[in-house]
Design an enzyme around this catalytic site. Structure first.
Site, PDB file in Angstrom:
ATOM      1  N   ASP A  43       7.599  14.957  42.853  1.00 23.07           N
ATOM      2  CA  ASP A  43       8.006  13.567  43.011  1.00 23.07           C
ATOM      3  C   ASP A  43       7.583  13.100  44.405  1.00 23.07           C
ATOM      4  O   ASP A  43       7.746  13.841  45.380  1.00 23.07           O
ATOM      5  CB  ASP A  43       9.529  13.456  42.846  1.00 23.07           C
ATOM      6  CG  ASP A  43      10.011  12.027  42.719  1.00 23.07           C
ATOM      7  OD1 ASP A  43       9.801  11.242  43.663  1.00 23.07           O
ATOM      8  OD2 ASP A  43      10.612  11.696  41.688  1.00 23.07           O
ATOM      9  N   ILE A  44       7.041  11.887  44.513  1.00 23.20           N
ATOM     10  CA  ILE A  44       6.585  11.407  45.831  1.00 23.20           C
ATOM     11  C   ILE A  44       7.741  11.010  46.739  1.00 23.20           C
ATOM     12  O   ILE A  44       7.555  10.856  47.943  1.00 23.20           O
ATOM     13  CB  ILE A  44       5.582  10.238  45.720  1.00 23.20           C
ATOM     14  CG1 ILE A  44       6.216   9.024  45.055  1.00 23.20           C
ATOM     15  CG2 ILE A  44       4.323  10.672  45.007  1.00 23.20           C
ATOM     16  CD1 ILE A  44       5.381   7.759  45.176  1.00 23.20           C
ATOM     17  N   HIS A 112       9.473  10.278  32.000  1.00 22.69           N
ATOM     18  CA  HIS A 112       9.348  11.373  32.958  1.00 22.69           C
ATOM     19  C   HIS A 112      10.705  12.033  33.164  1.00 22.69           C
ATOM     20  O   HIS A 112      11.706  11.372  33.348  1.00 22.69           O
ATOM     21  CB  HIS A 112       8.738  10.916  34.288  1.00 22.69           C
ATOM     22  CG  HIS A 112       9.427   9.769  34.943  1.00 22.69           C
ATOM     23  ND1 HIS A 112       9.287   8.459  34.515  1.00 22.69           N
ATOM     24  CD2 HIS A 112      10.239   9.718  36.024  1.00 22.69           C
ATOM     25  CE1 HIS A 112       9.987   7.658  35.303  1.00 22.69           C
ATOM     26  NE2 HIS A 112      10.588   8.397  36.223  1.00 22.69           N
ATOM     27  N   LEU A 113      10.691  13.354  33.077  1.00 22.04           N
ATOM     28  CA  LEU A 113      11.885  14.162  33.264  1.00 22.04           C
ATOM     29  C   LEU A 113      11.974  14.574  34.724  1.00 22.04           C
ATOM     30  O   LEU A 113      11.055  15.199  35.255  1.00 22.04           O
ATOM     31  CB  LEU A 113      11.831  15.410  32.378  1.00 22.04           C
ATOM     32  CG  LEU A 113      12.998  16.386  32.513  1.00 22.04           C
ATOM     33  CD1 LEU A 113      14.273  15.770  31.923  1.00 22.04           C
ATOM     34  CD2 LEU A 113      12.684  17.707  31.824  1.00 22.04           C
ATOM     35  N   HIS A 114      13.070  14.214  35.373  1.00 22.52           N
ATOM     36  CA  HIS A 114      13.311  14.665  36.747  1.00 22.52           C
ATOM     37  C   HIS A 114      13.834  16.090  36.702  1.00 22.52           C
ATOM     38  O   HIS A 114      14.722  16.412  35.910  1.00 22.52           O
ATOM     39  CB  HIS A 114      14.342  13.765  37.442  1.00 22.52           C
ATOM     40  CG  HIS A 114      13.821  12.416  37.787  1.00 22.52           C
ATOM     41  ND1 HIS A 114      13.272  12.133  39.026  1.00 22.52           N
ATOM     42  CD2 HIS A 114      13.733  11.283  37.057  1.00 22.52           C
ATOM     43  CE1 HIS A 114      12.888  10.869  39.046  1.00 22.52           C
ATOM     44  NE2 HIS A 114      13.152  10.329  37.856  1.00 22.52           N
TER      45      HIS A 114
END
Length: 143
Positions: A43-44, A112-114
């Site tokens: 993740d950015i 999107h899965l964190h």
């Protein structure tokens, strides 16, 4: 008719950064793991020491677009996320958090899965975004 879980179409939405990353068209993002249906990358704007996103290659708008035919996909996304954590040295699988944000609390309109670890070290100023069962989350906890 419900979409088949095994449909690995590579439809690309040209304005979607996650479509570009998933299809090797973004040279700035380092993909950590990839297979024929999904990719995983950092993740950015990480909320924990280990914060990854698992993204299907096929464009799916959000968790609200999921249906029964996607159960296997979601399970495989969780498996990939856990595998990446293990490869990065995370051993306590009880101290991780997996989940989707529900719109309008998403920054990118591509499922999107964190994947976060350790949960005990989620940065305090971002904890509200990753609380289990909060209004911001569709799925959280262990998958």
């Amino acid at each position: 008719m419900a979409e088949k879980d095994s449909d690995f179409s590579t439809e690309i939405v040209e304005t979607c950064i996650f479509c570009l990353i998933a299809n090797d068209q973004d040279k700035e993002t380092e993909v950590v793991k990839k297979n024929k249906e999904m990719v995983c990358f950092k993740d950015i704007d990480p909320a924990a020491p280990h914060h990854y996103l698992v993204v299907p290659i096929k464009h799916i708008d959000s968790c609200l677009s999921l249906h029964g035919g996607h159960v296997g996909l979601v399970k495989r996304m969780a498996e990939m996320g856990k595998a990446v954590l293990k490869e990065q040295g995370i051993t306590d699988m009880n101290d991780i958090r997996l989940g989707f944000h529900r719109p309008p609390y998403t920054s990118i309109d591509h499922l999107h899965l964190h994947v976060l670890a350790p949960t005990s070290q989620i940065y305090s100023y971002l904890q509200y975004k990753f609380l289990p069962q909060s209004y911001r989350k569709k799925v959280s906890g262990r998958v």
